[in-house]
Design an enzyme around this catalytic site. Structure first.
Site, PDB file in Angstrom:
ATOM      1  N   HIS A  56      31.455 111.200  61.334  1.00  0.00           N
ATOM      2  CA  HIS A  56      30.232 110.792  60.516  1.00  0.00           C
ATOM      3  C   HIS A  56      30.570 110.701  58.972  1.00  0.00           C
ATOM      4  CE1 HIS A  56      26.994 111.295  64.016  1.00  0.00           C
ATOM      5  NE2 HIS A  56      27.897 110.684  64.158  1.00  0.00           N
ATOM      6  N   GLU A  58      29.282 111.983  56.592  1.00  0.00           N
ATOM      7  CA  GLU A  58      29.262 113.529  55.947  1.00  0.00           C
ATOM      8  C   GLU A  58      30.439 114.167  56.325  1.00  0.00           C
ATOM      9  OE1 GLU A  58      27.047 111.887  57.963  1.00  0.00           O
ATOM     10  OE2 GLU A  58      24.941 112.878  57.592  1.00  0.00           O
ATOM     11  N   CYS A  86      22.635 114.248  60.647  1.00  0.00           N
ATOM     12  CA  CYS A  86      22.254 114.382  62.363  1.00  0.00           C
ATOM     13  C   CYS A  86      22.509 116.013  62.410  1.00  0.00           C
ATOM     14  CB  CYS A  86      23.117 113.739  63.179  1.00  0.00           C
ATOM     15  SG  CYS A  86      24.678 114.161  63.121  1.00  0.00           S
ATOM     16  N   CYS A  89      25.949 117.037  61.665  1.00  0.00           N
ATOM     17  CA  CYS A  89      26.620 117.151  60.249  1.00  0.00           C
ATOM     18  C   CYS A  89      25.764 118.276  59.599  1.00  0.00           C
ATOM     19  CB  CYS A  89      26.016 115.765  59.700  1.00  0.00           C
ATOM     20  SG  CYS A  89      27.486 114.469  60.163  1.00  0.00           S
TER      21      CYS A  89
HETATM   22 ZN   LIG Z   1      26.243 113.262  61.646  1.00  0.00          ZN
END
Ligand SMILES: [Zn+2]
Length: 147
Positions: A56, A58, A86, A89
């Site tokens: 992701h 992040e 999410c 993260c």
């Molecule tokens: Zn994430």
């Protein structure tokens, strides 16, 4: 004229990362990490290219920032991300003790806020809704095109 480096400015930089992801067929989420008013790391979603569900925006930005700082803790750093992180993260940003998190659009289905901001480090400052419409539009457009 003096350029103002405010939250909107850095969110626009995160949006550039998100658009880059879209051109690569990735879900358009982008992030930048800022320390002392300077961008020290950028990242966008790369789950397709890396064949890695944890890639992701992040996480990519977090790792790049840690490498830049030579420190796994993102103290005095702000992470800007176009979409609400999410829970995975949020957990990683907790471990990094990220000072401040700013996100654009909310993610009611997959976002960490469903579980509450307790997922973040107690010292982490949180802000959201910066350039909300631009960030949300990017996601809507992407998923409309894929259908
Ligand atoms: Zn994430």
């Amino acid at each position: 004229m003096l350029k103002v480096y405010d939250d909107a400015y850095f969110m626009r930089q995160a949006l550039i990362q998100a658009r880059l992801a879209a051109t690569m067929g990735e879900i358009p989420v982008g992030a930048v990490v800022v320390a002392s008013g300077r961008i020290i790391a950028r990242g966008h979603n790369e789950t397709e290219r890396l064949n890695d569900v944890t890639a992701h925006a992040e996480i990519i930005a977090l790792t790049a920032a840690a490498n830049h700082l030579g420190d796994k803790y993102l103290l005095d750093c702000t992470l800007y991300v176009t979409l609400e992180p999410c829970p995975m993260c949020a957990g990683a940003l907790h471990w990094a003790q990220t000072s401040r998190i700013v996100y654009g659009a909310s993610d009611d289905k997959r976002g960490f806020m469903r579980f509450g901001r307790e997922l973040l480090h107690p010292r982490t400052k949180l802000e959201f809704g910066i350039l909300h419409d631009e960030c949300a539009e990017l996601m809507t457009e992407f998923f409309q095109r894929r259908r």
